[in-house]
Motif scaffolding. Structure first.
Motif, mmCIF file in Angstrom:
data_model
loop_
_atom_site.group_PDB
_atom_site.id
_atom_site.type_symbol
_atom_site.label_atom_id
_atom_site.label_comp_id
_atom_site.label_asym_id
_atom_site.label_seq_id
_atom_site.Cartn_x
_atom_site.Cartn_y
_atom_site.Cartn_z
ATOM 1 N N UNK A 326 61.275 36.597 24.960
ATOM 2 C CA UNK A 326 61.360 35.165 25.264
ATOM 3 C C UNK A 326 59.992 34.507 25.207
ATOM 4 N N UNK A 327 58.987 35.155 25.778
ATOM 5 C CA UNK A 327 57.618 34.630 25.747
ATOM 6 C C UNK A 327 56.821 35.397 24.706
ATOM 7 N N UNK A 328 56.318 34.687 23.710
ATOM 8 C CA UNK A 328 55.590 35.347 22.621
ATOM 9 C C UNK A 328 54.150 34.872 22.486
ATOM 10 N N UNK A 329 53.733 33.913 23.292
ATOM 11 C CA UNK A 329 52.419 33.301 23.090
ATOM 12 C C UNK A 329 51.508 33.489 24.301
ATOM 13 N N UNK A 330 50.233 33.276 24.061
ATOM 14 C CA UNK A 330 49.204 33.288 25.104
ATOM 15 C C UNK A 330 48.628 31.876 25.171
ATOM 16 N N UNK A 331 48.793 31.222 26.318
ATOM 17 C CA UNK A 331 48.400 29.817 26.428
ATOM 18 C C UNK A 331 46.908 29.620 26.214
ATOM 19 N N UNK A 332 46.086 30.593 26.605
ATOM 20 C CA UNK A 332 44.653 30.454 26.412
ATOM 21 C C UNK A 332 44.244 30.527 24.958
ATOM 22 N N UNK A 333 44.964 31.331 24.185
ATOM 23 C CA UNK A 333 44.707 31.457 22.743
ATOM 24 C C UNK A 333 45.472 30.388 21.968
ATOM 25 N N UNK A 334 46.553 29.901 22.550
ATOM 26 C CA UNK A 334 47.455 28.930 21.915
ATOM 27 C C UNK A 334 48.094 29.506 20.660
ATOM 28 N N UNK A 335 48.475 30.773 20.764
ATOM 29 C CA UNK A 335 49.127 31.465 19.650
ATOM 30 C C UNK A 335 49.659 32.795 20.169
ATOM 31 N N UNK A 336 50.451 33.462 19.345
ATOM 32 C CA UNK A 336 50.825 34.836 19.649
ATOM 33 C C UNK A 336 49.611 35.726 19.408
ATOM 34 N N UNK A 337 49.444 36.723 20.259
ATOM 35 C CA UNK A 337 48.195 37.494 20.236
ATOM 36 C C UNK A 337 48.463 38.901 20.753
#
Length: 466
Positions: A326-337
């Motif tokens: 469901x969660x695929x992203x990292x808010x600090x990177x603003x992308x999947x990481x």
């Protein structure tokens, strides 16, 4: 500088004891590591030793995870990024594998590291030391003229680093207009990647970074200024991690580093904080753009950076097998990481790398990787917590040592955060971040504070507002 006078010496043995840090590896682990070294790197490998690559690390580093070379072409850029190949040395299910799963990551203390792997590997056969042929996992990422990736592949290879560089010397060579040929394109590519990061909404907080350095028979606190090269080099690692995450998501199996987006209430709270600090934040400007444009030398900027740390809480590791989570992203990177670029120092990278190797080659992911995935979040989160506690304890210890003989003295300080009649303040000389008691603090203001406590046994310092 601080020198103990009680005859006990100046070291961090009390911290090692308090946190139960291992002093060495058990004999079966060392034997297995030595056997792995003597056996060499098995399997077919591309010979990439003719590719001139360099490492960029702090001076004196021996556990070198990454080597890089960047080409600028008529159509864009080609990034070659070699990562230490721990999969070539660690036998799944063996004594070494069991031990590194317990450790999770390398712990860094001022008087010596607690390594994830025995030094015969981490500072020897697996480290990308200069002028040595080493097994590596080689990423090649093709990018267009705007610095955006267009294709990527990853495979096992043999590489040879031609130089071991450090951040300051690379920055000096860039400033002088004569960078090493392997990274001559780093400034142009790094600036493009930084622009993309801000446009995506990636958050970078330029807070003071305290470090402990040897100073004669003792230790001193310093604040290391982050250079442009630091940022550009980090962008290469981030690009690789984002490429790895895409591979994992396409394959339907992997382990991502994730962080939920902050809710609107948190962002609005930060807007109010900016307003109270006198920082103009137009509604059409993203938070990442605002933060990236602030001058980190100004007190109100540092105060807002400190407040913005609240938006980056809740990071974790998300494992999936059989479809995207469901969660695929990292808010600090603003992308999947995903973590894949530091396997000498971090457990999860070895498993992520094996998934990407299989995905790139179109082969099956090894069973031992799939079987390990469910346990990885707990192992990594536990080691992350321990690493943060150890780092904070070492800084607290040196702060107390440095200030032991200065109780009652006054210092100039900057208020980073004010809350409930107390404040987090930053002293520039010596560079200390500590709690301060008092009233009517305003974030971003400069204040005069008095040292009321410097307890080197409890590792505690405290100030009062003058």
């Amino acid at each position: 500088m601080v020198i103990r006078t009680d005859g006990a010496g100046v070291d961090f043995s009390d911290i090692r004891t308090e946190f139960g840090l291992p002093a060495d590896f058990a004999r079966p682990v060392l034997v297995e590591a030595e056997q792995a070294v003597s056996g060499g790197a098995a399997g077919d490998r591309e010979d990439a030793t003719a590719l001139p690559m360099v490492t960029i690390d702090p001076p004196g580093s021996k556990d070198l995870d990454q080597a890089v070379a960047i080409e600028q072409t008529s159509t864009g850029f080609v990034v070659h990024y070699a990562i230490a190949d721990l999969g070539a040395f660690v036998l799944p299910g063996g004594a070494l594998d069991d031990e590194v799963r317990k450790r999770g990551q390398t712990l860094y203390l001022p008087d010596g590291n607690v390594p994830l792997h025995p030094t015969v590997l981490s500072e020897g056969a697996a480290s990308l030391l200069p002028d040595q042929v080493r097994p590596a996992v080689l990423w090649t990422i093709d990018c267009d003229s705007a610095g955006e990736p267009t294709s990527a592949r990853v495979r096992r290879a043999l590489i040879r680093s031609v130089a071991q560089l450090d951040y300051e010397s690379v920055q000096a060579s860039v400033d002088a207009g004569n960078p090493h040929p392997a990274i001559a394109a780093l400034p142009a590519f790094g600036r493009l990647r930084r622009e993309h990061a801000v446009q995506r909404g990636a958050v970078e907080l330029q807070l003071p970074e305290q470090e402990v350095e040897p100073d004669g028979d003792g230790w001193k606190l310093v604040v290391r200024a982050r250079t442009e090269v630091d940022a550009w080099n980090a962008e290469i690692s981030l690009l690789t991690g984002m490429t790895a995450a895409r591979m994992m998501l396409d394959a339907g199996v992997g382990v991502l580093r994730t962080l939920p987006d902050p809710d609107n209430g948190a962002v609005e709270w930060l807007r109010r904080s900016a307003k109270s600090l006198g920082i103009d934040w137009p509604r059409e400007t993203k938070g990442a753009q605002l933060l990236a444009g602030l001058d980190p030398s100004r007190p109100e900027s540092l105060a807002l950076f400190m407040d913005a740390t609240r938006l980056l809480r809740g990071a974790g590791y998300t494992v999936f097998d059989g479809g995207a989570p469901e969660l695929t992203t990292h808010a600090g990177v603003a992308a999947s990481y995903a973590h894949v670029t530091a396997p000498l120092r971090r457990l999860v990278d070895r498993f992520g790398t094996e998934i990407c190797l299989a995905a790139s080659a179109g082969t099956e992911i090894p069973d031992w990787v799939r079987q390990a995935l469910p346990a990885l979040p707990g192992l990594m989160e536990g080691s992350d917590t321990l690493a943060n506690k150890v780092e904070r304890a070492c800084l607290d210890q040196v702060e107390a040592w440095v200030l032991t003989d200065r109780v009652g003295q006054e210092f100039d300080a900057m208020v980073l955060r004010a809350e409930n009649g107390n404040a987090d303040v930053f002293l520039t000389d010596p560079p200390v971040i500590a709690k301060c008691a008092g009233e009517n603090f305003t974030e971003g203001e400069r204040v005069r504070v008095r040292l009321t406590q410097a307890d080197s046994v409890r590792r505690k310092v405290a100030f009062d507002k003058v």
